[in-house]
Design a protein around this motif. Structure first.
Motif, PDB file in Angstrom:
ATOM      1  N   HIS A  62      -8.889 -50.493   6.329  1.00  0.00           N
ATOM      2  CA  HIS A  62      -8.219 -51.439   7.249  1.00  0.00           C
ATOM      3  C   HIS A  62      -7.304 -50.609   8.040  1.00  0.00           C
ATOM      4  O   HIS A  62      -7.212 -50.732   9.236  1.00  0.00           O
ATOM      5  N   ARG A  63      -6.568 -49.601   7.471  1.00  0.00           N
ATOM      6  CA  ARG A  63      -5.543 -49.057   8.074  1.00  0.00           C
ATOM      7  C   ARG A  63      -6.036 -47.863   9.105  1.00  0.00           C
ATOM      8  O   ARG A  63      -5.592 -47.725  10.078  1.00  0.00           O
ATOM      9  N   ASP A  64      -7.411 -47.488   8.436  1.00  0.00           N
ATOM     10  CA  ASP A  64      -8.004 -46.534   9.604  1.00  0.00           C
ATOM     11  C   ASP A  64      -8.516 -47.233  10.814  1.00  0.00           C
ATOM     12  O   ASP A  64      -8.528 -46.427  11.804  1.00  0.00           O
ATOM     13  N   THR A  65      -8.907 -48.497  10.543  1.00  0.00           N
ATOM     14  CA  THR A  65      -9.232 -49.129  11.927  1.00  0.00           C
ATOM     15  C   THR A  65      -7.853 -49.373  12.706  1.00  0.00           C
ATOM     16  O   THR A  65      -8.191 -49.305  14.050  1.00  0.00           O
ATOM     17  N   SER A  66      -7.040 -49.548  11.921  1.00  0.00           N
ATOM     18  CA  SER A  66      -5.789 -50.015  12.885  1.00  0.00           C
ATOM     19  C   SER A  66      -5.248 -48.595  13.720  1.00  0.00           C
ATOM     20  O   SER A  66      -5.122 -48.541  14.640  1.00  0.00           O
ATOM     21  N   ARG A  67      -5.425 -47.446  12.883  1.00  0.00           N
ATOM     22  CA  ARG A  67      -5.225 -46.113  13.596  1.00  0.00           C
ATOM     23  C   ARG A  67      -6.169 -45.863  14.887  1.00  0.00           C
ATOM     24  O   ARG A  67      -5.832 -45.620  15.836  1.00  0.00           O
ATOM     25  N   GLU A  68      -7.392 -46.075  14.526  1.00  0.00           N
ATOM     26  CA  GLU A  68      -8.373 -45.928  15.559  1.00  0.00           C
ATOM     27  C   GLU A  68      -8.073 -46.892  16.745  1.00  0.00           C
ATOM     28  O   GLU A  68      -8.242 -46.463  17.993  1.00  0.00           O
ATOM     29  N   LEU A  69      -7.835 -47.944  16.638  1.00  0.00           N
ATOM     30  CA  LEU A  69      -7.479 -48.960  17.655  1.00  0.00           C
ATOM     31  C   LEU A  69      -6.223 -48.472  18.529  1.00  0.00           C
ATOM     32  O   LEU A  69      -5.962 -48.610  19.487  1.00  0.00           O
ATOM     33  N   ALA A  70      -5.202 -48.189  17.680  1.00  0.00           N
ATOM     34  CA  ALA A  70      -4.059 -47.611  18.170  1.00  0.00           C
ATOM     35  C   ALA A  70      -4.344 -46.440  19.080  1.00  0.00           C
ATOM     36  O   ALA A  70      -3.581 -46.249  20.266  1.00  0.00           O
ATOM     37  N   VAL A  71      -5.009 -45.503  18.709  1.00  0.00           N
ATOM     38  CA  VAL A  71      -5.489 -44.414  19.517  1.00  0.00           C
ATOM     39  C   VAL A  71      -5.857 -44.850  20.703  1.00  0.00           C
ATOM     40  O   VAL A  71      -5.744 -44.234  21.784  1.00  0.00           O
ATOM     41  N   LYS A  72      -6.932 -45.594  20.894  1.00  0.00           N
ATOM     42  CA  LYS A  72      -7.519 -46.368  21.932  1.00  0.00           C
ATOM     43  C   LYS A  72      -6.829 -47.301  22.973  1.00  0.00           C
ATOM     44  O   LYS A  72      -6.982 -47.489  24.095  1.00  0.00           O
ATOM     45  N   SER A  73      -5.801 -47.695  22.298  1.00  0.00           N
ATOM     46  CA  SER A  73      -4.829 -48.647  22.872  1.00  0.00           C
ATOM     47  C   SER A  73      -3.813 -47.816  23.939  1.00  0.00           C
ATOM     48  O   SER A  73      -3.277 -48.488  24.803  1.00  0.00           O
ATOM     49  N   CYS A  74      -3.418 -46.747  23.555  1.00  0.00           N
ATOM     50  CA  CYS A  74      -2.180 -45.897  24.069  1.00  0.00           C
ATOM     51  C   CYS A  74      -2.844 -45.351  25.469  1.00  0.00           C
ATOM     52  O   CYS A  74      -4.028 -44.947  25.736  1.00  0.00           O
ATOM     53  N   VAL A  75      -1.861 -45.563  26.501  1.00  0.00           N
ATOM     54  CA  VAL A  75      -2.283 -45.037  27.856  1.00  0.00           C
ATOM     55  C   VAL A  75      -1.269 -44.018  28.285  1.00  0.00           C
ATOM     56  O   VAL A  75      -0.322 -44.225  28.233  1.00  0.00           O
ATOM     57  N   LEU A  76      -2.154 -42.906  28.738  1.00  0.00           N
ATOM     58  CA  LEU A  76      -1.366 -41.751  29.340  1.00  0.00           C
ATOM     59  C   LEU A  76      -1.109 -42.129  30.862  1.00  0.00           C
ATOM     60  O   LEU A  76      -1.954 -42.228  31.421  1.00  0.00           O
ATOM     61  N   LEU A  77       0.203 -42.237  31.082  1.00  0.00           N
ATOM     62  CA  LEU A  77       0.665 -42.590  32.397  1.00  0.00           C
ATOM     63  C   LEU A  77       0.708 -41.227  33.265  1.00  0.00           C
ATOM     64  O   LEU A  77       0.796 -41.431  34.515  1.00  0.00           O
ATOM     65  N   LYS A  78       1.185 -40.228  32.870  1.00  0.00           N
ATOM     66  CA  LYS A  78       1.642 -39.085  33.546  1.00  0.00           C
ATOM     67  C   LYS A  78       1.464 -38.008  32.696  1.00  0.00           C
ATOM     68  O   LYS A  78       1.769 -37.980  31.426  1.00  0.00           O
ATOM     69  N   ASN A  79       1.060 -36.890  33.486  1.00  0.00           N
ATOM     70  CA  ASN A  79       0.702 -35.570  32.333  1.00  0.00           C
ATOM     71  C   ASN A  79       0.864 -34.318  33.388  1.00  0.00           C
ATOM     72  O   ASN A  79      -0.215 -34.033  33.989  1.00  0.00           O
ATOM     73  N   ASP A  80       1.871 -33.692  33.634  1.00  0.00           N
ATOM     74  CA  ASP A  80       1.962 -32.308  34.252  1.00  0.00           C
ATOM     75  C   ASP A  80       1.946 -31.173  33.263  1.00  0.00           C
ATOM     76  O   ASP A  80       2.791 -30.551  33.246  1.00  0.00           O
ATOM     77  N   ASN A  81       0.980 -31.022  32.788  1.00  0.00           N
ATOM     78  CA  ASN A  81       0.291 -29.937  31.896  1.00  0.00           C
ATOM     79  C   ASN A  81       1.240 -29.844  30.713  1.00  0.00           C
ATOM     80  O   ASN A  81       1.551 -28.573  30.221  1.00  0.00           O
ATOM     81  N   VAL A  82       1.632 -30.766  30.412  1.00  0.00           N
ATOM     82  CA  VAL A  82       2.616 -30.793  28.964  1.00  0.00           C
ATOM     83  C   VAL A  82       1.904 -31.163  27.832  1.00  0.00           C
ATOM     84  O   VAL A  82       1.927 -30.581  26.686  1.00  0.00           O
ATOM     85  N   LEU A  83       0.882 -32.221  27.715  1.00  0.00           N
ATOM     86  CA  LEU A  83       0.315 -32.682  26.970  1.00  0.00           C
ATOM     87  C   LEU A  83      -1.192 -32.144  26.944  1.00  0.00           C
ATOM     88  O   LEU A  83      -1.758 -32.030  28.227  1.00  0.00           O
ATOM     89  N   PRO A  84      -2.026 -32.086  25.858  1.00  0.00           N
ATOM     90  CA  PRO A  84      -1.705 -32.084  24.400  1.00  0.00           C
ATOM     91  C   PRO A  84      -0.559 -30.842  24.050  1.00  0.00           C
ATOM     92  O   PRO A  84      -0.761 -29.988  24.685  1.00  0.00           O
ATOM     93  N   LEU A  85       0.289 -31.149  22.823  1.00  0.00           N
ATOM     94  CA  LEU A  85       1.043 -29.938  22.636  1.00  0.00           C
ATOM     95  C   LEU A  85       0.244 -29.070  21.957  1.00  0.00           C
ATOM     96  O   LEU A  85      -0.905 -29.059  21.626  1.00  0.00           O
ATOM     97  N   LYS A  86       0.924 -27.653  22.042  1.00  0.00           N
ATOM     98  CA  LYS A  86       0.152 -26.598  21.478  1.00  0.00           C
ATOM     99  C   LYS A  86       0.689 -26.131  20.166  1.00  0.00           C
ATOM    100  O   LYS A  86       1.794 -26.340  19.950  1.00  0.00           O
ATOM    101  N   GLN A  87      -0.234 -25.615  19.236  1.00  0.00           N
ATOM    102  CA  GLN A  87       0.071 -25.239  17.901  1.00  0.00           C
ATOM    103  C   GLN A  87       0.900 -23.872  18.092  1.00  0.00           C
ATOM    104  O   GLN A  87       0.751 -23.157  18.845  1.00  0.00           O
ATOM    105  N   GLY A  88       2.125 -23.877  17.498  1.00  0.00           N
ATOM    106  CA  GLY A  88       3.064 -22.676  17.620  1.00  0.00           C
ATOM    107  C   GLY A  88       4.153 -23.084  18.325  1.00  0.00           C
ATOM    108  O   GLY A  88       5.456 -22.420  18.387  1.00  0.00           O
ATOM    109  N   GLN A  89       4.274 -24.233  19.097  1.00  0.00           N
ATOM    110  CA  GLN A  89       5.347 -24.758  19.988  1.00  0.00           C
ATOM    111  C   GLN A  89       6.406 -25.114  19.011  1.00  0.00           C
ATOM    112  O   GLN A  89       6.186 -25.686  18.266  1.00  0.00           O
TER     113      GLN A  89
END
Length: 726
Positions: free
Chosen positions: A364-391
């Motif tokens: 049930h928690r896995d489904t909650s996480r999956e739906l949360a991922v699909k519900s988030c909305v990226l409103l702006k992104n000027d080459n910041v996301l996704p974060l890079k490993q090592g930052q």
């Protein structure tokens, strides 16, 4: 009365009941009224002031807010021992977006545009609630919403009647399944709030609603009708007025439209205290008149006020109320109890052992996480996301280590069990690269110590991630706000970090579209996470690091300013539209100081990749009732990462019997092309899709000119004209 009860037996049972027993079936009381509940005694004062006797409690037909398998079993068994005819108690609760496993708030679920996952979330909520003893949930809430000042927008799926209708059906299917009698892991659904609660003036909860019947039918009623067409068992009346009459006493709306025109014969329940509230509304002089108007209108269950139990018998004896109205209300309640199988299995699905096994389980928690991922909305992104490993990352803000991400209707959810953002991020990067600082409170300005800690973390970082938002009490019921910006303390935090010139991404936890000035103009990236539920921190962390791709799309417009509100995509054009070819500079429908358009439109959302729309075309220039049109477009992933796109089809009727919206969503399709891959998307336009309510309330289409629009949101579209010939 024991054993299987057929319909004729239900009639017989009603005939055996005394008038007091019948009327008590129409009473719903909260759990603390009942002996043996964990909260017993909390309502001792109100019980006395309401004039509720032990006899009323012993015969009350339903209970609100009781759960937990053992407690429900104990209460039901004790109740049946005292109830003369052995009629079981109906257990109801607000399971709005999860029981213990909390899913994103419904507005966020709407932004997923994922009907299958929405249905699954309701199915899981039903399973956890049912095994814990609940029979009915007060959901889905399908009110169309256009005013983000209203705190309850978080309970709706947005501003579009078509999309709301699809989600209404999905939630009902998830809650109820196919056969409530056999599927004891499901619950009966109660669609709310009938009708037009989302149109409360000034976005103020419980406030007046004043709509034309045409607007009510065209925009506000379709989602309720969709829920009922899907088989929803119950309807809850709204607090507001319609045509100047509070809904709980609105005979024209309830008996005329709901029961008469639509043929609904299920249970109709008032919202909490709404029957007695006809007195302050000014349409009932006293409790007796409130009871009279509610029963005449067709309200079967009165929630948490005693006008029925105090006055219906006298009203019947005086001849003011026909006893047949009482009998039909009782019969509807008994029919629902029979459909739930309560006469044969009064304990239904309540099972303490099974409850421990499935409630808040990993699946049930896995489904909650999956739906949360699909519900988030990226409103702006000027080459910041996704974060890079090592930052080196500075995680700053009041939601860095905050479990208040469940939302206002997370009744059994635990903030302590919610996955917090810092904890999740620390498992997705080298912990030594992640520094955390609160910076400020949600509403409390930073102390010198907090600011120094935040400043030190930010100076050492390659990138700043701000975790900002509203606490859950700032939205939901009674959560209306005139100022829908982030609290000033958080805006100041952003402003004080900006001069460091570090890349800055803001994550927002909130229950409504916000006025984003001070955020979207300052941050280099903005991720709208809403109240994402039990696994919210994990979902957001996955998105921030690119383990998941953002795919949510807004189902409610974000205003440029609160002064525009209500602002929504499917508005009318007016006689002096601002963008008309011959428009004068001043004398058009416009603001002098802000744009007409919202800051972010319905359907908007970004991805970590880019999509190109090409070769949009229609199969023909004309269509008829028998000849459909096909709209096709080629959508290509032109970026370097995989992604999911929501291709959206809108239509405009250029000349109707009444004014028509400048755009109306008619269909959508989710696609997931790989980098460099193209997908052809096809939609069919049929004559029924072009129908609308005319001035005489007939529902039909008109011959004439139309425009089809296709694109990634309601603003950025390609126009394709066509004609309907009759």
């Amino acid at each position: 009365m024991r054993g299987v009860i057929m319909d004729h037996q239900l009639f017989s049972l009603v005939q055996q009941m005394t008038m007091e027993e019948k009327i008590a079936q129409l009473l719903q009381l909260a759990a603390p009224f009942f002996e043996g509940t964990e909260s017993e005694g909390e309502i001792t004062g109100p019980m006395a002031s309401m004039g509720i006797s032990e006899q009323h409690v012993q015969n009350a037909g339903s209970i609100l807010g009781l759960s937990g398998a053992k407690q429900v079993i104990d209460i039901q068994q004790a109740y049946l021992k005292r109830n003369r005819l052995g009629i079981p108690l109906l257990v109801m609760a607000d399971i709005v977006h999860g029981y213990r496993t909390i899913f994103p708030v419904p507005l966020a679920i709407g932004c997923s545009w994922d009907l299958e996952l929405a249905e699954k979330s309701a199915q899981i909520a039903a399973a956890e609630a049912a095994v814990s003893g609940v029979h009915v949930t007060f959901a889905p809430m399908v009110d169309l919403v256009r005013d983000p000042r209203w705190g309850r927008v978080m309970e709706s799926t947005g501003e579009d009647p078509y999309l709301n209708s699809l989600f209404a059906r999905a939630f009902v299917r998830g809650f109820q399944g196919g056969d409530l009698t056999k599927e004891t892991d499901r619950v009966a659904a109660c669609v709310k709030h009938f009708a037009a609660y989302g149109a409360a003036e000034a976005g103020r909860d419980y406030n007046t609603v004043d709509l034309s019947e045409w607007q009510l039918r065209e925009f506000y009623l379709p989602a309720y009708k969709a829920a009922l067409d899907e088989g929803c068992e119950m309807v809850m009346t709204a607090f507001n007025t319609v045509n100047g009459i509070p809904v709980s006493g609105n005979k024209q709306l309830l008996r005329g439209l709901l029961r008469g025109e639509w043929g609904f014969d299920g249970v109709l329940i008032s919202d909490w205290g709404a029957v007695k509230e006809m007195i302050p509304h000014g349409v009932a002089a006293d409790e007796a008149e409130a009871a009279y108007k509610a029963i005449q209108a067709g309200v079967d269950i009165e929630m948490m006020t005693p006008t029925y139990v105090h006055h219906l018998q006298t009203l019947v004896e005086s001849g003011a109320v026909d006893e047949a109205l009482i009998d039909e209300a009782v019969l509807r309640i008994l029919q629902l109890k029979k459909k739930l199988g309560l006469f044969e299995q009064p304990l239904r699905g309540a099972n303490p052992e099974r409850e421990r096994e499935i409630v808040f389980c990993t699946d049930h928690r896995d489904t909650s996480r999956e739906l949360a991922v699909k519900s988030c909305v990226l409103l702006k992104n000027d080459n910041v996301l996704p974060l890079k490993q090592g930052q080196k990352i500075a995680l700053i803000g009041p939601f860095t280590r905050n479990g208040d991400i469940l939302g206002p209707w997370s009744w059994k959810g635990s903030k302590e069990e919610a996955v917090q953002l810092y904890d999740a991020m620390a498992t997705r990067t080298e912990p030594s690269l992640l520094t955390v600082a609160e910076g400020c409170g949600i509403e409390a300005f930073a102390t010198e110590e907090q600011w120094n800690e935040a400043l030190e973390a930010a100076r050492e970082a390659d990138v700043i991630v701000l975790a900002l938002g509203e606490h859950s009490d700032m939205s939901g019921e009674a959560g209306s706000r005139a100022d829908i910006r982030l609290p000033q303390a958080q805006l100041e935090l952003i402003a004080r970090l900006k001069p460091l010139h570090k890349p800055m991404a803001a994550v927002l936890f909130n229950g409504r579209p916000l006025d984003l000035h001070g955020v979207i103009d300052q941050a280099d990236a903005v991720l709208e996470a809403w109240f994402p539920g039990s696994e919210g921190g994990a979902a957001v962390a996955d998105l921030l690091f690119g383990f998941e791709m953002p795919s949510g799309r807004l189902t409610m417009s974000f205003p440029y300013s609160v002064g525009q509100v209500p602002v929504y995509y499917n508005a009318f054009n007016t006689g002096r539209p601002k963008d008309a070819p011959d428009a004068q500079e001043r004398y058009v429908s416009q603001y002098l100081d802000i744009p007409n358009e919202p800051l972010l439109p319905f359907g908007f959302g970004l991805s970590y990749t880019t999509f190109a729309y090409e070769d949009a075309q229609l199969s023909a220039a004309e269509m008829t009732a028998d000849k459909t049109l096909t709209v096709t477009v080629r959508v290509s992933n032109t970026g370097d990462l995989p992604g999911e796109e929501v291709v959206q089809l809108y239509v405009r009727d250029l000349a109707g019997d009444v004014v028509r919206p400048i755009k109306e969503l008619k269909a959508f399709r989710k696609i997931s092309p790989q980098p460099g891959e193209s997908t052809e998307v096809a939609f069919t336009i049929t004559e029924p899709q072009l129908r609308y309510y005319h001035s005489d309330y007939t529902y039909a289409s008109d011959a004439g000119d139309f425009i089809a629009y296709i694109g990634p949101n309601s603003r950025d579209t390609v126009e394709l004209p066509f004609r309907l010939v009759k």
